[in-house]
Enzyme design. Structure first.
Site, PDB file in Angstrom:
ATOM      1  N   ARG A   1     -24.242  34.239  -8.988  1.00 59.92           N
ATOM      2  CA  ARG A   1     -23.689  32.892  -9.310  1.00 59.92           C
ATOM      3  C   ARG A   1     -24.362  31.707  -9.034  1.00 59.92           C
ATOM      4  NH1 ARG A   1     -18.430  30.571  -6.905  1.00 59.92           N
ATOM      5  NH2 ARG A   1     -19.101  31.926  -5.120  1.00 59.92           N
TER       6      ARG A   1
ATOM      7  N   GLU B   1     -12.881  58.935   6.341  1.00 58.59           N
ATOM      8  CA  GLU B   1     -13.994  58.143   7.074  1.00 58.59           C
ATOM      9  C   GLU B   1     -13.209  57.864   8.339  1.00 58.59           C
ATOM     10  OE1 GLU B   1     -16.545  55.564   5.078  1.00 58.59           O
ATOM     11  OE2 GLU B   1     -15.962  54.003   6.570  1.00 58.59           O
ATOM     12  N   TYR B   2     -11.997  57.091   8.276  1.00 54.17           N
ATOM     13  CA  TYR B   2     -11.270  56.812   9.452  1.00 54.17           C
ATOM     14  C   TYR B   2     -11.066  57.866  10.202  1.00 54.17           C
ATOM     15  CZ  TYR B   2     -10.183  51.808   7.610  1.00 54.17           C
ATOM     16  OH  TYR B   2     -10.297  50.536   7.238  1.00 54.17           O
TER      17      TYR B   2
ATOM     18  N   ALA C   1     -14.143  42.658  -3.762  1.00 52.41           N
ATOM     19  CA  ALA C   1     -12.862  43.004  -4.314  1.00 52.41           C
ATOM     20  C   ALA C   1     -11.686  41.993  -4.544  1.00 52.41           C
ATOM     21  CB  ALA C   1     -12.510  44.336  -3.735  1.00 52.41           C
TER      22      ALA C   1
ATOM     23  N   GLY D   1     -23.081  52.509   2.212  1.00 52.64           N
ATOM     24  CA  GLY D   1     -23.410  51.286   3.038  1.00 52.64           C
ATOM     25  C   GLY D   1     -24.700  50.876   2.148  1.00 52.64           C
TER      26      GLY D   1
ATOM     27  N   LYS E   1     -12.345  57.181  -3.910  1.00 53.06           N
ATOM     28  CA  LYS E   1     -13.338  56.381  -2.834  1.00 53.06           C
ATOM     29  C   LYS E   1     -12.436  55.954  -1.794  1.00 53.06           C
ATOM     30  CE  LYS E   1     -16.482  54.371  -0.761  1.00 53.06           C
ATOM     31  NZ  LYS E   1     -16.219  53.170  -0.041  1.00 53.06           N
TER      32      LYS E   1
ATOM     33  N   ARG F   1      -6.580  52.000  15.164  1.00 48.94           N
ATOM     34  CA  ARG F   1      -7.289  50.628  14.837  1.00 48.94           C
ATOM     35  C   ARG F   1      -6.295  49.505  15.083  1.00 48.94           C
ATOM     36  NH1 ARG F   1     -11.914  50.730  10.188  1.00 48.94           N
ATOM     37  NH2 ARG F   1     -12.749  53.280  10.705  1.00 48.94           N
TER      38      ARG F   1
HETATM   39  C1  6PG Z   1     -18.867  53.690   2.624  1.00 52.05           C
HETATM   40  C2  6PG Z   1     -17.852  52.705   3.595  1.00 52.05           C
HETATM   41  C3  6PG Z   1     -17.840  51.329   2.849  1.00 52.05           C
HETATM   42  C4  6PG Z   1     -17.465  50.533   4.174  1.00 52.05           C
HETATM   43  C5  6PG Z   1     -16.126  50.585   4.568  1.00 52.05           C
HETATM   44  C6  6PG Z   1     -15.706  50.124   6.124  1.00 52.05           C
HETATM   45  O1  6PG Z   1     -18.325  54.373   1.839  1.00 52.05           O
HETATM   46  O2  6PG Z   1     -19.926  53.274   2.444  1.00 52.05           O
HETATM   47  O3  6PG Z   1     -16.818  53.223   3.373  1.00 52.05           O
HETATM   48  O4  6PG Z   1     -17.183  51.379   1.889  1.00 52.05           O
HETATM   49  O5  6PG Z   1     -18.448  50.340   5.206  1.00 52.05           O
HETATM   50  O6  6PG Z   1     -15.272  49.892   3.799  1.00 52.05           O
HETATM   51  O7  6PG Z   1     -14.402  49.944   6.244  1.00 52.05           O
HETATM   52  P1  6PG Z   1     -13.799  49.292   7.134  1.00 52.05           P
HETATM   53  O8  6PG Z   1     -14.230  47.980   7.294  1.00 52.05           O
HETATM   54  O9  6PG Z   1     -12.391  49.392   6.744  1.00 52.05           O
HETATM   55  O10 6PG Z   1     -13.910  50.068   8.569  1.00 52.05           O
END
Ligand code: 6PG
Length: 480
Positions: A34, A189-190, A76, A130, A182, A287
């Protein structure tokens, strides 16, 4: 038109993905942002890459071969909707719009429908790994129509991470399936991160080892069945010294964990689907708890255990028990996550190959781990396995770990050290194992106060006891 793929949104993730695309044989990448400055920066900093810049949506569209294929890498929510609308103005029917952001899957379902009705293809794609993954090989979770996959598949395979010779990308399913998967990836991941954090805390408080010493333990663990990216980076973080104070960095970082919402989505969705993702929920709530300093400030005086301070006799044995508790709890977290994917697929009419999902998570993504091979094996052996952790490999592992796991949960409760993910995972495991659950009593209570009825173990039908009458049982309509 010279480009076979385009990227809109050139912040870090977008520009890294564009560079990754440009570095692969056969791709020419149209780019658009943009504000013009980001595009100029990308071109100036990466003269080696053959980008085709566009400075308006019209120009961007004109630079793309048909069917035009563009990956959106913006925030998003509203920004994503705005870019989709702009692309639809300049694209033609059959062109493919891909949202590579962390979008909520229900938004993706809505967008896919709207974009399809306008004649275009829409693909909601989870991208994990990431910044580094985007540049060198992410794990990709595209949803959307089969028609788009024909064009998109080879391009995505060219940029995805490779695990054991296979690219970490598969067509997950239709409309929102990719973003759903995803989302669950992030929930897992959490849980993974929380379990590691609990393991670190218990070892530190139980043995008095320094963060650097615990880093060595994690590095060692990373050579065994726990081998994973998150264990590896945990060692790195624990080994880091703060330049300003000379202290371990972990001791100067404020202990309030942030969250951008994908963990909460996983839990909210699981509640709607009736899937007990208790490990992911505890991780998300942990968290939240950490991030309320005003509550923590007034709670330090709450009484703790009356027993003497936490002492560990044999540090090495304790560390091994923590490792086993971590492994067992991790198995539970993944089993719960895959359960949510299974339930989501049933609810939304997606055909999702759970084994394929575990395979594309072996590389590129944040939860990449050796362990995912075992999950793939489990689904190879039985694609419709109702509970992942009942696969033979996991039953063996849980059997081997459970005594240590129980001990660690006891010790943490006794010592007053919170281990919510360890303990809730164990409770889930024992809940699954139980021959009878006290849910029978809950049904009795519900029937008592609300005539909600119950079923019997010994005959079909639905029943109600006349609690406020003579307490005889009658057949009733099923009210659930
Ligand atoms: C990934 C991560 C990425 C991001 C998270 C962090 O798969 O590469 O999950 O999507 O680092 O969304 O999430 P939080 O900020 O909620 O910990």
């Amino acid at each position: 038109p010279t480009a076979n793929i385009g990227v809109v949104g050139l912040a870090v993730m977008g520009s890294n993905l564009a560079r990754n695309l440009a570095s692969r044989e056969g791709n020419t990448v149209a780019v658009y942002n943009r504000s013009r400055s980001k595009t100029d920066e990308l071109l100036a900093e990466h003269p080696e890459a053959e980008f085709v810049p566009g400075f308006s949506y019209e120009e961007f569209a004109a630079n793309l071969q048909k069917p035009r294929t563009a990956i959106i890498m913006v925030k998003a929510g509203r920004p994503t909707d705005a870019v989709i609308e702009s692309l639809m103005e300049v694209f033609e029917p059959g062109d493919i719009i891909i949202d590579g952001g962390n979008s909520l899957f229900t938004d993706t379902i809505r967008r896919e429908k709207a974009v399809r009705e306008a004649g275009f293809n829409f693909v909601g794609m989870g991208v994990s790994g990431g910044e580094e993954g985007a540049l060198n090989g992410p794990s990709l979770m595209p949803g959307g129509p089969d028609e788009a996959w024909v064009t998109l598949g080879p391009i995505l395979k060219s940029i995805a991470a490779v695990a054991e010779g296979e690219p970490c990308v598969t067509h997950i399913g239709h409309d929102g399936a990719g973003h759903f998967v995803k989302m669950v990836h992030n929930g897992i991941e959490y849980a993974d991160m929380q379990l590691i954090a609990e393991a670190y805390d218990l070892i530190r408080r139980g043995t008095g080892k320094s963060p650097a010493e615990i880093a060595d333990i994690f590095a060692e663990w990373n050579r065994g069945e726990l081998e994973s990216y998150l264990i590896e980076i945990t060692a790195e973080v624990l080994r880091q010294t703060d330049a300003a104070t000379g202290k371990p960095l972990v001791d100067v970082i404020l202990d309030q964990a942030g969250a951008k919402g994908t963990g909460a989505w996983t839990v909210q969705t699981a509640l709607d689907l009736g899937v007990p993702v208790s490990g992911i929920a505890e991780a998300t709530f942990a968290r939240s708890l950490s991030s309320h300093p005003e509550q923590r400030a007034v709670s330090g005086g709450l009484p703790g255990p009356t027993e003497d301070a936490f002492t560990v006799e044999d540090a090495d044995a304790f560390v091994e028990q923590v490792r086993l508790a971590l492994y067992a709890s991790k198995i539970v977290a993944y089993s719960q996550g895959f359960d949510e994917i299974r339930a989501g697929a049933a609810q939304y009419g997606w055909t999702i190959d759970l084994g394929a999902v575990s395979k594309i998570w072996r590389g590129g993504c944040i939860i990449r781990a050796q362990f995912l091979n075992r999950i793939a094996d489990a689904y190879d052996a039985d694609a419709t396995l109702p509970v992942l952790l009942t696969a033979p490999y996991f039953v063996e592992a849980l059997g081997r770990a459970q005594d240590a796991w129980r001990h660690i949960v006891q010790v943490s409760a006794g010592a007053g050290i919170p281990a919510p993910a360890f303990s809730s995972s164990l409770a889930y495991y024992d809940g699954l194992r139980a021959e009878r659950l006290p849910a029978a009593l809950i049904q009795g209570q519900r029937d008592f106060f609300g005539a909600h009825t119950y079923k019997r173990i010994d005959k079909p039908g639905t029943f109600h006891t006349l609690w406020s009458g003579d307490r005889t049982e009658i057949e009733a309509e099923d009210t659930h």
